[in-house]
Design a protein around this motif. Structure first.
Motif, PDB file in Angstrom:
ATOM      1  N   LYS A 113      -8.608 -26.794  24.773  1.00  0.00           N
ATOM      2  CA  LYS A 113      -7.556 -25.786  24.031  1.00  0.00           C
ATOM      3  C   LYS A 113      -6.691 -25.052  25.208  1.00  0.00           C
ATOM      4  O   LYS A 113      -5.489 -24.814  24.863  1.00  0.00           O
ATOM      5  N   GLN A 114      -7.377 -24.860  26.309  1.00  0.00           N
ATOM      6  CA  GLN A 114      -6.408 -24.218  27.206  1.00  0.00           C
ATOM      7  C   GLN A 114      -5.481 -25.215  27.953  1.00  0.00           C
ATOM      8  O   GLN A 114      -4.430 -25.069  28.158  1.00  0.00           O
ATOM      9  N   LEU A 115      -5.980 -26.475  28.044  1.00  0.00           N
ATOM     10  CA  LEU A 115      -4.602 -27.565  28.341  1.00  0.00           C
ATOM     11  C   LEU A 115      -3.776 -27.495  27.412  1.00  0.00           C
ATOM     12  O   LEU A 115      -2.244 -27.716  27.707  1.00  0.00           O
ATOM     13  N   ASP A 116      -3.903 -27.482  26.223  1.00  0.00           N
ATOM     14  CA  ASP A 116      -2.977 -27.718  25.149  1.00  0.00           C
ATOM     15  C   ASP A 116      -2.135 -26.517  25.294  1.00  0.00           C
ATOM     16  O   ASP A 116      -0.932 -26.489  25.027  1.00  0.00           O
ATOM     17  N   GLN A 117      -2.717 -25.418  25.442  1.00  0.00           N
ATOM     18  CA  GLN A 117      -1.844 -24.046  25.839  1.00  0.00           C
ATOM     19  C   GLN A 117      -0.782 -24.442  26.935  1.00  0.00           C
ATOM     20  O   GLN A 117       0.468 -24.161  26.739  1.00  0.00           O
ATOM     21  N   LEU A 118      -1.491 -25.062  28.076  1.00  0.00           N
ATOM     22  CA  LEU A 118      -0.624 -25.192  29.110  1.00  0.00           C
ATOM     23  C   LEU A 118       0.706 -26.239  28.876  1.00  0.00           C
ATOM     24  O   LEU A 118       1.840 -25.968  29.155  1.00  0.00           O
ATOM     25  N   LEU A 119       0.210 -27.323  28.267  1.00  0.00           N
ATOM     26  CA  LEU A 119       1.395 -28.181  27.640  1.00  0.00           C
ATOM     27  C   LEU A 119       2.385 -27.511  26.684  1.00  0.00           C
ATOM     28  O   LEU A 119       3.584 -28.127  26.886  1.00  0.00           O
ATOM     29  N   THR A 120       1.825 -26.808  25.818  1.00  0.00           N
ATOM     30  CA  THR A 120       2.943 -25.859  24.923  1.00  0.00           C
ATOM     31  C   THR A 120       3.814 -25.255  25.973  1.00  0.00           C
ATOM     32  O   THR A 120       5.136 -25.441  25.318  1.00  0.00           O
ATOM     33  N   GLN A 121       3.274 -24.634  26.841  1.00  0.00           N
ATOM     34  CA  GLN A 121       4.341 -23.818  27.657  1.00  0.00           C
ATOM     35  C   GLN A 121       5.117 -24.703  28.402  1.00  0.00           C
ATOM     36  O   GLN A 121       6.408 -24.264  28.321  1.00  0.00           O
ATOM     37  N   ALA A 122       4.840 -25.917  28.653  1.00  0.00           N
ATOM     38  CA  ALA A 122       5.624 -26.776  29.451  1.00  0.00           C
ATOM     39  C   ALA A 122       6.720 -27.419  28.656  1.00  0.00           C
ATOM     40  O   ALA A 122       7.849 -27.408  28.903  1.00  0.00           O
ATOM     41  N   ARG A 123       6.586 -27.592  27.375  1.00  0.00           N
ATOM     42  CA  ARG A 123       7.451 -27.840  26.424  1.00  0.00           C
ATOM     43  C   ARG A 123       8.420 -26.908  25.962  1.00  0.00           C
ATOM     44  O   ARG A 123       9.516 -27.244  25.983  1.00  0.00           O
ATOM     45  N   GLN A 124       7.952 -25.778  26.189  1.00  0.00           N
ATOM     46  CA  GLN A 124       8.966 -24.755  25.777  1.00  0.00           C
ATOM     47  C   GLN A 124       9.934 -24.187  26.802  1.00  0.00           C
ATOM     48  O   GLN A 124      10.717 -23.368  26.842  1.00  0.00           O
ATOM     49  N   SER A 125       9.321 -24.642  28.105  1.00  0.00           N
ATOM     50  CA  SER A 125      10.412 -24.416  29.229  1.00  0.00           C
ATOM     51  C   SER A 125      10.970 -25.533  30.069  1.00  0.00           C
ATOM     52  O   SER A 125      10.546 -25.746  31.125  1.00  0.00           O
ATOM     53  N   ARG A 126      11.232 -26.439  29.194  1.00  0.00           N
ATOM     54  CA  ARG A 126      12.059 -27.623  29.845  1.00  0.00           C
ATOM     55  C   ARG A 126      13.039 -27.242  30.806  1.00  0.00           C
ATOM     56  O   ARG A 126      13.910 -26.413  30.018  1.00  0.00           O
ATOM     57  N   PRO A 127      13.356 -28.067  31.576  1.00  0.00           N
ATOM     58  CA  PRO A 127      14.391 -27.447  32.640  1.00  0.00           C
ATOM     59  C   PRO A 127      15.565 -28.067  32.181  1.00  0.00           C
ATOM     60  O   PRO A 127      15.830 -28.989  31.452  1.00  0.00           O
ATOM     61  N   GLU A 128      16.542 -27.074  32.281  1.00  0.00           N
ATOM     62  CA  GLU A 128      18.143 -27.487  32.090  1.00  0.00           C
ATOM     63  C   GLU A 128      18.667 -28.214  33.142  1.00  0.00           C
ATOM     64  O   GLU A 128      18.088 -28.485  34.223  1.00  0.00           O
ATOM     65  N   LEU A 129      19.711 -28.960  32.935  1.00  0.00           N
ATOM     66  CA  LEU A 129      20.317 -29.870  33.748  1.00  0.00           C
ATOM     67  C   LEU A 129      21.129 -28.998  34.817  1.00  0.00           C
ATOM     68  O   LEU A 129      21.911 -28.173  34.157  1.00  0.00           O
ATOM     69  N   PRO A 130      20.887 -28.783  35.887  1.00  0.00           N
ATOM     70  CA  PRO A 130      21.585 -28.187  36.875  1.00  0.00           C
ATOM     71  C   PRO A 130      23.077 -28.536  36.886  1.00  0.00           C
ATOM     72  O   PRO A 130      23.392 -29.633  36.808  1.00  0.00           O
ATOM     73  N   ASP A 131      23.934 -27.534  36.964  1.00  0.00           N
ATOM     74  CA  ASP A 131      25.182 -27.783  36.708  1.00  0.00           C
ATOM     75  C   ASP A 131      25.962 -28.708  37.853  1.00  0.00           C
ATOM     76  O   ASP A 131      26.552 -29.700  37.686  1.00  0.00           O
ATOM     77  N   THR A 132      25.291 -28.593  39.225  1.00  0.00           N
ATOM     78  CA  THR A 132      25.596 -29.266  40.256  1.00  0.00           C
ATOM     79  C   THR A 132      25.370 -30.683  39.996  1.00  0.00           C
ATOM     80  O   THR A 132      26.061 -31.552  40.415  1.00  0.00           O
ATOM     81  N   LEU A 133      24.073 -31.056  39.514  1.00  0.00           N
ATOM     82  CA  LEU A 133      23.716 -32.355  39.145  1.00  0.00           C
ATOM     83  C   LEU A 133      24.545 -32.839  38.076  1.00  0.00           C
ATOM     84  O   LEU A 133      24.896 -33.985  38.169  1.00  0.00           O
ATOM     85  N   ALA A 134      24.896 -32.228  37.117  1.00  0.00           N
ATOM     86  CA  ALA A 134      25.869 -32.606  35.943  1.00  0.00           C
ATOM     87  C   ALA A 134      27.307 -33.054  36.657  1.00  0.00           C
ATOM     88  O   ALA A 134      27.735 -34.152  36.246  1.00  0.00           O
ATOM     89  N   VAL A 135      27.613 -32.110  37.495  1.00  0.00           N
ATOM     90  CA  VAL A 135      29.029 -32.571  38.073  1.00  0.00           C
ATOM     91  C   VAL A 135      28.811 -34.123  38.795  1.00  0.00           C
ATOM     92  O   VAL A 135      29.706 -34.745  38.818  1.00  0.00           O
ATOM     93  N   ARG A 136      27.691 -34.136  39.595  1.00  0.00           N
ATOM     94  CA  ARG A 136      27.428 -35.626  40.646  1.00  0.00           C
ATOM     95  C   ARG A 136      27.463 -36.447  39.219  1.00  0.00           C
ATOM     96  O   ARG A 136      28.064 -37.811  39.837  1.00  0.00           O
ATOM     97  N   ILE A 137      26.747 -36.313  38.300  1.00  0.00           N
ATOM     98  CA  ILE A 137      26.415 -37.388  37.229  1.00  0.00           C
ATOM     99  C   ILE A 137      27.961 -37.750  36.677  1.00  0.00           C
ATOM    100  O   ILE A 137      28.282 -38.992  36.711  1.00  0.00           O
ATOM    101  N   LEU A 138      28.706 -36.769  36.541  1.00  0.00           N
ATOM    102  CA  LEU A 138      30.172 -37.105  35.820  1.00  0.00           C
ATOM    103  C   LEU A 138      30.991 -37.579  36.949  1.00  0.00           C
ATOM    104  O   LEU A 138      31.798 -38.466  36.383  1.00  0.00           O
ATOM    105  N   THR A 139      30.797 -37.382  38.009  1.00  0.00           N
ATOM    106  CA  THR A 139      31.724 -37.725  39.084  1.00  0.00           C
ATOM    107  C   THR A 139      31.440 -39.231  39.355  1.00  0.00           C
ATOM    108  O   THR A 139      32.404 -40.151  39.319  1.00  0.00           O
ATOM    109  N   ASP A 140      30.386 -39.720  39.273  1.00  0.00           N
ATOM    110  CA  ASP A 140      29.665 -41.130  39.043  1.00  0.00           C
ATOM    111  C   ASP A 140      30.396 -42.045  37.982  1.00  0.00           C
ATOM    112  O   ASP A 140      30.832 -42.840  38.079  1.00  0.00           O
TER     113      ASP A 140
END
Lengths: 204, 117
Positions: free
Chosen positions: B8-35
């Motif tokens: 249950k404790q692991l499921d709680q950690l995984l739930t937290q991980a799902r709720q805090s998925r990282p956004e794409l950093p703006d600098t990375l988005a610019v690199r991707i769009l430049t490509d």
């Protein structure tokens, strides 16, 4: 470059509705020279690639490089994409995972993963510290899993993909996915169990 | 703590991980769009080239217009030689049809074919 950034802000937060073109359609539009399609695809698929790369590698800088490379391969592949043969997101997950595995195999086996920065909002300092410790604990535990188990757990329990799609990404059977995720979770439980005292679970 | 509570404790950690998925950093988005822009412009350049006609490709294949001139001259000489054969060359028609061939397929040595199988 400013143009790119401002355009990015415009599409950020846009939700995928019935009127929004599918990834297939957007990729075809990009192949025909539509720059706007690239912005929507980046907004839609970029975070997924980045998320799994971050969980696989545990390092933000390396995850960024992997995501950029995976997206570059997407742009180059666009003219050859056959609509309906597979999901574009599945293809991108597979490329991202393969790049991560290639990267990990080139690293020293005793390399300790960095941990991602917390993404918290309004939590208190104490709560943030405890939350960060827990996230870090999950990341450190994930980093100790064998590659295949780590892939399966990340795709199933963090990205929440269905088992058949994970099977397609990893090139294995659904049964093998189920086995890997089950073993991965058992291993994570064992690793975390050893660290329980450090994480302050009893405060919940 | 039982094993079930650990899970249950692991499921709680995984739930937290799902709720805090990282956004794409703006600098990375610019690199991707430049490509993306580089790839898009590259494809446009290639696609923008006019398609070469079959005739153009044939002319290029024989070495351009100079090669084409040589090919025409050689063809004309061949036609003339066939039409008015010089005395020192045998008549091709007599050479081909003037004698019967005793060559039949059964005479061929096909043993080498069996070796390759």
């Amino acid at each position: 470059m400013q143009d790119l950034t401002s355009s990015l802000k415009d599409v950020r937060g846009a939700t995928c509705t019935a009127n929004t073109p599918s990834d297939d359609v957007l990729l075809a539009q990009f192949a025909r020279g539509d720059a706007a399609a690239a912005r929507v695809l980046t907004d839609r698929l970029g975070p997924r690639s980045f998320s799994v790369a971050l969980r696989m590698l545990g390092s933000r800088a390396e995850a960024e490089d992997i995501t950029q490379e995976a997206m570059m391969r997407l742009w180059k592949m666009a003219p050859d994409w056959v609509s309906g043969q597979a999901k574009v997101s599945t293809w991108l997950y597979r490329v991202t995972m393969n790049l991560c595995v290639d990267y990990l195999r080139k690293q020293k086996p005793d390399r300790l993963a960095d941990v991602p920065e917390p993404e918290d909002g309004q939590a208190s300092v104490a709560e943030r510290m405890q939350d960060k410790a827990r996230k870090d604990a999950l990341q450190v535990a994930l980093s100790q899993l064998p590659e295949r188990q780590r892939q399966a757990v990340v795709l199933r329990h963090i990205e929440e993909l269905p088992n058949p799609e994970i099977a397609g990404i990893m090139g294995i059977s659904v049964e093998a996915v189920e086995s890997l995720t089950a073993r991965g979770k058992r291993s994570l439980v064992a690793i975390l169990s050893d660290r329980r005292g450090e994480l302050g679970y009893d405060d919940d | 703590m039982t094993m079930t509570e650990d899970e249950k404790q692991l499921d709680q950690l995984l739930t937290q991980a799902r709720q805090s998925r990282p956004e794409l950093p703006d600098t990375l988005a610019v690199r991707i769009l430049t490509d993306a822009e580089e790839v898009r412009l590259g494809q446009k350049t290639l696609a923008g080239k006019p398609a070469r006609s079959l005739w153009t490709r044939i002319v290029d294949g024989v070495g351009g217009w100079r090669g084409m001139g040589g090919l025409v001259a050689a063809s004309a000489a061949g036609v003339w030689i066939g039409f008015a054969a010089p005395g020192f060359l045998p008549d091709p028609a007599t050479y081909i049809y003037g004698q019967e061939t005793s060559f039949v397929l059964a005479d061929l040595d096909t043993s080498f074919l069996e070796d390759t199988e």
